[in-house]
Design a protein around this motif. Structure first.
Motif, PDB file in Angstrom:
ATOM      1  N   LEU A 113      57.193  70.877  16.030  1.00 32.97           N
ATOM      2  CA  LEU A 113      58.166  71.408  15.076  1.00 32.97           C
ATOM      3  C   LEU A 113      57.895  70.927  13.654  1.00 32.97           C
ATOM      4  CD1 LEU A 113      60.806  73.068  15.315  1.00 32.97           C
ATOM      5  CD2 LEU A 113      62.040  70.905  15.477  1.00 32.97           C
ATOM      6  N   TYR A 114      57.582  69.660  13.515  1.00 28.85           N
ATOM      7  CA  TYR A 114      57.545  69.065  12.177  1.00 28.85           C
ATOM      8  C   TYR A 114      56.159  68.790  11.609  1.00 28.85           C
ATOM      9  CZ  TYR A 114      62.557  68.112  12.614  1.00 28.85           C
ATOM     10  OH  TYR A 114      63.909  68.224  12.751  1.00 28.85           O
ATOM     11  N   SER A 115      55.168  68.619  12.485  1.00 29.48           N
ATOM     12  CA  SER A 115      53.864  68.242  11.953  1.00 29.48           C
ATOM     13  C   SER A 115      53.315  69.398  11.117  1.00 29.48           C
ATOM     14  CB  SER A 115      52.907  67.903  13.095  1.00 29.48           C
ATOM     15  OG  SER A 115      51.650  67.593  12.552  1.00 29.48           O
ATOM     16  N   THR A 116      52.952  69.076   9.873  1.00 25.60           N
ATOM     17  CA  THR A 116      52.519  70.128   8.953  1.00 25.60           C
ATOM     18  C   THR A 116      51.028  70.409   9.102  1.00 25.60           C
ATOM     19  OG1 THR A 116      52.207  68.399   7.295  1.00 25.60           O
ATOM     20  CG2 THR A 116      54.273  69.649   7.196  1.00 25.60           C
ATOM     21  N   ASN A 117      50.378  69.584   9.881  1.00 23.28           N
ATOM     22  CA  ASN A 117      48.923  69.659   9.914  1.00 23.28           C
ATOM     23  C   ASN A 117      48.380  70.063  11.285  1.00 23.28           C
ATOM     24  OD1 ASN A 117      46.201  69.164   9.640  1.00 23.28           O
ATOM     25  ND2 ASN A 117      46.591  67.534   8.143  1.00 23.28           N
ATOM     26  N   GLN A 118      47.820  71.252  11.344  1.00 27.94           N
ATOM     27  CA  GLN A 118      47.250  71.783  12.589  1.00 27.94           C
ATOM     28  C   GLN A 118      46.190  70.854  13.181  1.00 27.94           C
ATOM     29  OE1 GLN A 118      47.335  75.108  14.141  1.00 27.94           O
ATOM     30  NE2 GLN A 118      49.344  75.235  13.193  1.00 27.94           N
ATOM     31  N   ASP A 119      45.405  70.235  12.299  1.00 30.36           N
ATOM     32  CA  ASP A 119      44.264  69.438  12.759  1.00 30.36           C
ATOM     33  C   ASP A 119      44.615  67.981  13.064  1.00 30.36           C
ATOM     34  OD1 ASP A 119      42.590  71.617  12.470  1.00 30.36           O
ATOM     35  OD2 ASP A 119      42.119  71.127  10.384  1.00 30.36           O
ATOM     36  N   CYS A 120      45.863  67.617  12.816  1.00 30.83           N
ATOM     37  CA  CYS A 120      46.310  66.235  13.002  1.00 30.83           C
ATOM     38  C   CYS A 120      45.850  65.693  14.369  1.00 30.83           C
ATOM     39  CB  CYS A 120      47.837  66.227  12.906  1.00 30.83           C
ATOM     40  SG  CYS A 120      48.570  64.640  13.166  1.00 30.83           S
ATOM     41  N   ILE A 121      45.271  64.494  14.381  1.00 31.04           N
ATOM     42  CA  ILE A 121      44.752  63.923  15.636  1.00 31.04           C
ATOM     43  C   ILE A 121      45.868  63.135  16.333  1.00 31.04           C
ATOM     44  CG2 ILE A 121      42.969  62.463  16.685  1.00 31.04           C
ATOM     45  CD1 ILE A 121      41.816  64.828  15.102  1.00 31.04           C
ATOM     46  N   LYS A 122      46.000  63.372  17.626  1.00 32.65           N
ATOM     47  CA  LYS A 122      47.035  62.652  18.380  1.00 32.65           C
ATOM     48  C   LYS A 122      46.402  61.686  19.372  1.00 32.65           C
ATOM     49  CE  LYS A 122      49.064  66.806  17.802  1.00 32.65           C
ATOM     50  NZ  LYS A 122      48.717  68.060  18.395  1.00 32.65           N
ATOM     51  N   MET A 123      47.080  60.580  19.549  1.00 31.54           N
ATOM     52  CA  MET A 123      46.584  59.564  20.469  1.00 31.54           C
ATOM     53  C   MET A 123      47.729  59.135  21.373  1.00 31.54           C
ATOM     54  SD  MET A 123      44.142  57.197  20.690  1.00 31.54           S
ATOM     55  CE  MET A 123      43.506  55.935  21.315  1.00 31.54           C
ATOM     56  N   LEU A 124      47.535  59.252  22.671  1.00 30.49           N
ATOM     57  CA  LEU A 124      48.551  58.816  23.629  1.00 30.49           C
ATOM     58  C   LEU A 124      48.255  57.367  24.000  1.00 30.49           C
ATOM     59  CD1 LEU A 124      50.855  59.599  25.665  1.00 30.49           C
ATOM     60  CD2 LEU A 124      49.025  60.171  27.274  1.00 30.49           C
ATOM     61  N   VAL A 125      49.268  56.506  23.908  1.00 25.63           N
ATOM     62  CA  VAL A 125      49.050  55.094  24.207  1.00 25.63           C
ATOM     63  C   VAL A 125      50.079  54.604  25.227  1.00 25.63           C
ATOM     64  CG1 VAL A 125      49.137  52.751  23.248  1.00 25.63           C
ATOM     65  CG2 VAL A 125      48.002  54.555  21.965  1.00 25.63           C
ATOM     66  N   GLY A 126      49.586  54.124  26.349  1.00 22.65           N
ATOM     67  CA  GLY A 126      50.439  53.495  27.363  1.00 22.65           C
ATOM     68  C   GLY A 126      50.451  51.993  27.095  1.00 22.65           C
ATOM     69  N   ASN A 127      51.591  51.473  26.661  1.00 21.37           N
ATOM     70  CA  ASN A 127      51.655  50.052  26.268  1.00 21.37           C
ATOM     71  C   ASN A 127      52.212  49.174  27.406  1.00 21.37           C
ATOM     72  OD1 ASN A 127      51.481  47.851  24.425  1.00 21.37           O
ATOM     73  ND2 ASN A 127      53.643  48.086  23.883  1.00 21.37           N
ATOM     74  N   LYS A 128      52.057  47.875  27.241  1.00 21.10           N
ATOM     75  CA  LYS A 128      52.561  46.815  28.142  1.00 21.10           C
ATOM     76  C   LYS A 128      51.770  46.718  29.445  1.00 21.10           C
ATOM     77  CE  LYS A 128      57.235  47.160  26.172  1.00 21.10           C
ATOM     78  NZ  LYS A 128      58.667  46.938  26.331  1.00 21.10           N
ATOM     79  N   VAL A 129      50.466  46.932  29.381  1.00 18.89           N
ATOM     80  CA  VAL A 129      49.670  46.817  30.610  1.00 18.89           C
ATOM     81  C   VAL A 129      49.566  45.370  31.099  1.00 18.89           C
ATOM     82  CG1 VAL A 129      48.289  48.930  30.371  1.00 18.89           C
ATOM     83  CG2 VAL A 129      47.497  46.833  29.281  1.00 18.89           C
ATOM     84  N   ASP A 130      50.016  44.420  30.277  1.00 16.95           N
ATOM     85  CA  ASP A 130      50.045  43.023  30.755  1.00 16.95           C
ATOM     86  C   ASP A 130      51.082  42.857  31.870  1.00 16.95           C
ATOM     87  OD1 ASP A 130      52.649  41.717  29.101  1.00 16.95           O
ATOM     88  OD2 ASP A 130      51.712  43.405  28.143  1.00 16.95           O
ATOM     89  N   ARG A 131      52.020  43.818  31.973  1.00 18.62           N
ATOM     90  CA  ARG A 131      53.029  43.742  33.039  1.00 18.62           C
ATOM     91  C   ARG A 131      52.617  44.651  34.207  1.00 18.62           C
ATOM     92  NH1 ARG A 131      58.566  44.612  29.800  1.00 18.62           N
ATOM     93  NH2 ARG A 131      59.403  44.634  31.895  1.00 18.62           N
ATOM     94  N   GLU A 132      51.408  44.441  34.660  1.00 19.27           N
ATOM     95  CA  GLU A 132      50.798  45.316  35.680  1.00 19.27           C
ATOM     96  C   GLU A 132      51.649  45.423  36.950  1.00 19.27           C
ATOM     97  OE1 GLU A 132      48.162  47.280  35.211  1.00 19.27           O
ATOM     98  OE2 GLU A 132      48.400  48.031  37.259  1.00 19.27           O
TER      99      GLU A 132
END
Ligand code: GDP
Length: 209
Positions: A113-132
């Protein structure tokens, strides 16, 4: 990726965003990247950004990294938060499933909805892997989501700093490979709307907008 506290000259200015549910570790991730410190943060209200100067592939970059700083709890992130971003880091907590499902239910929709940039790069990050031992979202689920949504993917721990620098580095490398984003980053140097104080003890400075 090379950091510098002295560097004031830069060739490209990039705006990066952190988004995701409250408590997934966005502020800690940012702090961990900009100052190498882990501390328990009490949630604050407002939008913050931190500045970090880095050299990647011989290019001097100024990264302005925006953090929602608690604002996402009120679902009031506005278009200005997203405007002009070259990179978006979507964070979830591998120990809380709803933070993962909300990425597709809420956050991805908001980006569209809001991102103005078609080419904007996205990165998915799963955090807290220390709590396996408390993990409920598998790595495969993250990989599948990233593939479907067309974004980069990494798991990390803002606490132990595992993969923290890589999250930002991979995102920036991809931005540098994208001509339209490179052009924006170069134009951003002239505008340089992210004024900062001279760095004090570390590479980061912060501001509030
Ligand atoms: P935000 O609301 O997304 O900005 O989340 P915060 O950065 O405020 O973090 C929420 C809580 O999770 C805090 O108590 C942090 O100390 C904790 N936290 C953040 N990252 C990690 C991590 O990688 N591992 C662990 N175990 N705790 C984390």
């Amino acid at each position: 990726m090379e950091s510098s506290s002295e560097q004031t000259e830069f060739e490209y200015l990039f705006k990066l965003l952190l988004i995701g549910d409250s408590g997934v570790g966005k502020s800690t991730l940012l702090l961990s990247f900009t100052s190498n410190a882990f501390e328990d943060l009490s949630p604050t209200i407002g939008v913050d950004f931190k500045i970090k100067h880095v050299t990647v592939n011989g290019k001097k970059l100024k990264l302005a990294i925006w953090d929602t700083a608690g604002q996402e709890r009120f679902r009031t992130l506005t278009s200005s938060y997203y405007r002009g971003a070259q990179g978006i880091i979507m964070v979830y907590d591998v120990t809380r499933r709803e933070t993962f499902t909300n990425l597709s239910d809420i956050w991805a929709k908001e980006i569209d909805l809001y991102s103005t940039n078609q080419d904007c790069i996205k990165m998915l990050v799963g955090n807290k892997v220390d709590r396996e031992s408390e993990r409920v979202v598998s790595k495969k689920e993250g990989i599948d989501f990233a593939r479907e949504y067309g974004c980069l993917f990494l798991e990390c721990s803002a606490k132990t700093r595992v993969n923290v620098e890589q999250c930002f580095e991979e995102l920036v490398l991809k931005i540098l490979e994208t001509p339209s984003l490179l052009a924006e980053g170069s134009a951003g140097v002239k505008k340089n709307i992210f004024k900062e104080k001279p760095p004090e003890s570390d590479a980061s400075t912060s501001g509030c907008c």
